[in-house]
Design an enzyme around this catalytic site. Sequence first.
Site, PDB file in Angstrom:
ATOM      1  N   ASN A   1      11.378  -0.549  12.851  1.00 47.77           N
ATOM      2  CA  ASN A   1      10.057  -0.179  12.357  1.00 47.77           C
ATOM      3  C   ASN A   1      10.166   1.037  11.444  1.00 47.77           C
ATOM      4  O   ASN A   1      10.318   2.166  11.905  1.00 47.77           O
ATOM      5  CB  ASN A   1       9.104   0.100  13.521  1.00 47.77           C
ATOM      6  CG  ASN A   1       7.672   0.274  13.048  1.00 47.77           C
ATOM      7  OD1 ASN A   1       7.416   0.453  11.860  1.00 47.77           O
ATOM      8  ND2 ASN A   1       6.744   0.230  13.983  1.00 47.77           N
TER       9      ASN A   1
ATOM     10  N   ILE B   1      -0.767   7.075   5.296  1.00 44.07           N
ATOM     11  CA  ILE B   1      -1.025   8.504   5.146  1.00 44.07           C
ATOM     12  C   ILE B   1      -2.430   8.788   5.659  1.00 44.07           C
ATOM     13  O   ILE B   1      -3.383   8.087   5.318  1.00 44.07           O
ATOM     14  CB  ILE B   1      -0.883   8.941   3.675  1.00 44.07           C
ATOM     15  CG1 ILE B   1       0.554   8.661   3.194  1.00 44.07           C
ATOM     16  CG2 ILE B   1      -1.237  10.411   3.512  1.00 44.07           C
ATOM     17  CD1 ILE B   1       0.769   8.865   1.705  1.00 44.07           C
TER      18      ILE B   1
ATOM     19  N   ALA C   1       0.085  -2.330   5.835  1.00 47.22           N
ATOM     20  CA  ALA C   1       0.774  -2.233   7.128  1.00 47.22           C
ATOM     21  C   ALA C   1       0.213  -3.201   8.170  1.00 47.22           C
ATOM     22  O   ALA C   1       0.955  -3.689   9.021  1.00 47.22           O
ATOM     23  CB  ALA C   1       0.709  -0.804   7.651  1.00 47.22           C
ATOM     24  N   LEU C   2      -1.078  -3.497   8.115  1.00 47.50           N
ATOM     25  CA  LEU C   2      -1.653  -4.424   9.090  1.00 47.50           C
ATOM     26  C   LEU C   2      -1.186  -5.866   8.876  1.00 47.50           C
ATOM     27  O   LEU C   2      -1.210  -6.668   9.803  1.00 47.50           O
ATOM     28  CB  LEU C   2      -3.179  -4.361   9.067  1.00 47.50           C
ATOM     29  CG  LEU C   2      -3.797  -3.090   9.658  1.00 47.50           C
ATOM     30  CD1 LEU C   2      -5.296  -3.079   9.466  1.00 47.50           C
ATOM     31  CD2 LEU C   2      -3.426  -2.941  11.125  1.00 47.50           C
TER      32      LEU C   2
ATOM     33  N   CYS D   1       3.900   2.560   4.710  1.00 43.99           N
ATOM     34  CA  CYS D   1       3.552   3.982   4.705  1.00 43.99           C
ATOM     35  C   CYS D   1       2.051   4.115   4.897  1.00 43.99           C
ATOM     36  O   CYS D   1       1.262   3.578   4.119  1.00 43.99           O
ATOM     37  CB  CYS D   1       3.975   4.621   3.386  1.00 43.99           C
ATOM     38  SG  CYS D   1       3.486   6.355   3.255  1.00 43.99           S
TER      39      CYS D   1
ATOM     40  N   GLU E   1      -9.483  10.699   5.802  1.00 39.56           N
ATOM     41  CA  GLU E   1     -10.564  11.441   6.438  1.00 39.56           C
ATOM     42  C   GLU E   1     -11.280  10.643   7.523  1.00 39.56           C
ATOM     43  O   GLU E   1     -12.215  11.146   8.133  1.00 39.56           O
ATOM     44  CB  GLU E   1     -11.565  11.877   5.364  1.00 39.56           C
ATOM     45  CG  GLU E   1     -10.957  12.845   4.369  1.00 39.56           C
ATOM     46  CD  GLU E   1     -11.929  13.240   3.271  1.00 39.56           C
ATOM     47  OE1 GLU E   1     -13.137  12.903   3.367  1.00 39.56           O
ATOM     48  OE2 GLU E   1     -11.477  13.892   2.322  1.00 39.56           O
ATOM     49  N   THR E   2     -10.852   9.416   7.763  1.00 39.45           N
ATOM     50  CA  THR E   2     -11.537   8.582   8.750  1.00 39.45           C
ATOM     51  C   THR E   2     -10.582   8.147   9.854  1.00 39.45           C
ATOM     52  O   THR E   2      -9.370   8.368   9.783  1.00 39.45           O
ATOM     53  CB  THR E   2     -12.124   7.312   8.087  1.00 39.45           C
ATOM     54  OG1 THR E   2     -11.053   6.472   7.680  1.00 39.45           O
ATOM     55  CG2 THR E   2     -13.007   7.669   6.903  1.00 39.45           C
TER      56      THR E   2
ATOM     57  N   PHE F   1       0.851  -1.190   0.000  1.00 34.22           N
ATOM     58  CA  PHE F   1       0.000   0.000   0.000  1.00 34.22           C
ATOM     59  C   PHE F   1       0.891   1.245   0.000  1.00 34.22           C
ATOM     60  O   PHE F   1       1.866   1.301   0.745  1.00 34.22           O
ATOM     61  CB  PHE F   1      -0.926  -0.014   1.217  1.00 34.22           C
ATOM     62  CG  PHE F   1      -2.116   0.877   1.063  1.00 34.22           C
ATOM     63  CD1 PHE F   1      -3.228   0.448   0.361  1.00 34.22           C
ATOM     64  CD2 PHE F   1      -2.123   2.145   1.607  1.00 34.22           C
ATOM     65  CE1 PHE F   1      -4.343   1.264   0.210  1.00 34.22           C
ATOM     66  CE2 PHE F   1      -3.220   2.968   1.467  1.00 34.22           C
ATOM     67  CZ  PHE F   1      -4.335   2.535   0.764  1.00 34.22           C
TER      68      PHE F   1
ATOM     69  N   HIS G   1      -9.614   5.291  10.394  1.00 38.28           N
ATOM     70  CA  HIS G   1      -8.827   4.150   9.930  1.00 38.28           C
ATOM     71  C   HIS G   1      -7.320   4.396  10.072  1.00 38.28           C
ATOM     72  O   HIS G   1      -6.555   3.490  10.387  1.00 38.28           O
ATOM     73  CB  HIS G   1      -9.182   3.827   8.479  1.00 38.28           C
ATOM     74  CG  HIS G   1      -8.579   2.565   7.964  1.00 38.28           C
ATOM     75  ND1 HIS G   1      -8.899   1.320   8.462  1.00 38.28           N
ATOM     76  CD2 HIS G   1      -7.658   2.351   7.001  1.00 38.28           C
ATOM     77  CE1 HIS G   1      -8.211   0.400   7.823  1.00 38.28           C
ATOM     78  NE2 HIS G   1      -7.450   1.000   6.928  1.00 38.28           N
TER      79      HIS G   1
END
Length: 154
Positions: free
Chosen positions: A117, A86, A60-61, A84, A89-90, A26, A92
Site C-alpha cells: 500500500n 492530501i 484512491a477510492l 496520494c 478542509e473537510t 488524483f 473527506h
Amino acid sequence: MFGADKGKADKLDGKELVIGIVQARFNEAITDTLAAACRSELIELGVAEKDIDHYKVPGALEVPVALQALAEKGGYDALVAVGCVIRGETYHFELVCNESAAGVTRVALDYHLPIANAIITTENEEQAIARQVEKGKDAARVAVEMANLLDEVG
C-alpha cells in the site's frame, strides 16, 4: 526459525515475479513519481519490465476495485496500490484514507495476495513530495519480499 533458510537478498529477488501496479490519477504529479520510483525499484530487484502491468484509476477510492479485478484475473505474484491523499478542509480526507486502506487490505486478505500500500496520506503537498520517491521504492521492496514469503510458506 521461520524463514531462516532465506537471506535478505533472496527475499528481494524479483526474478520471475509478475507485479501489477494500480495508480490513482488524483494528485497525479505525485502519484506519477511514486509509480515511477516503484517501477524503477522493481526492475532493480530483477522484475522484468514485461512482467510489470500498470493501470491508472481516477482516485484512491477506485484503487481497491482495480486491485480486485487484477486479483480475480490472476497471474500476479503481488500488487502495488499507488495514490496520494492530501488533507483538505473537510472530513473527506479521513473517509478517503480509511476506506481506500480498508479496501486494499480486504482485497489482499480475500485473495491471499500481497499488496503493497503506497497510498500516501499527508497534511500537505510538501509532505507528499518529501515521501514520494522513498515510498515508491519501499512499495516495490514490500511487494517483492511478500511475494517471495508467500511462495516460501506455500
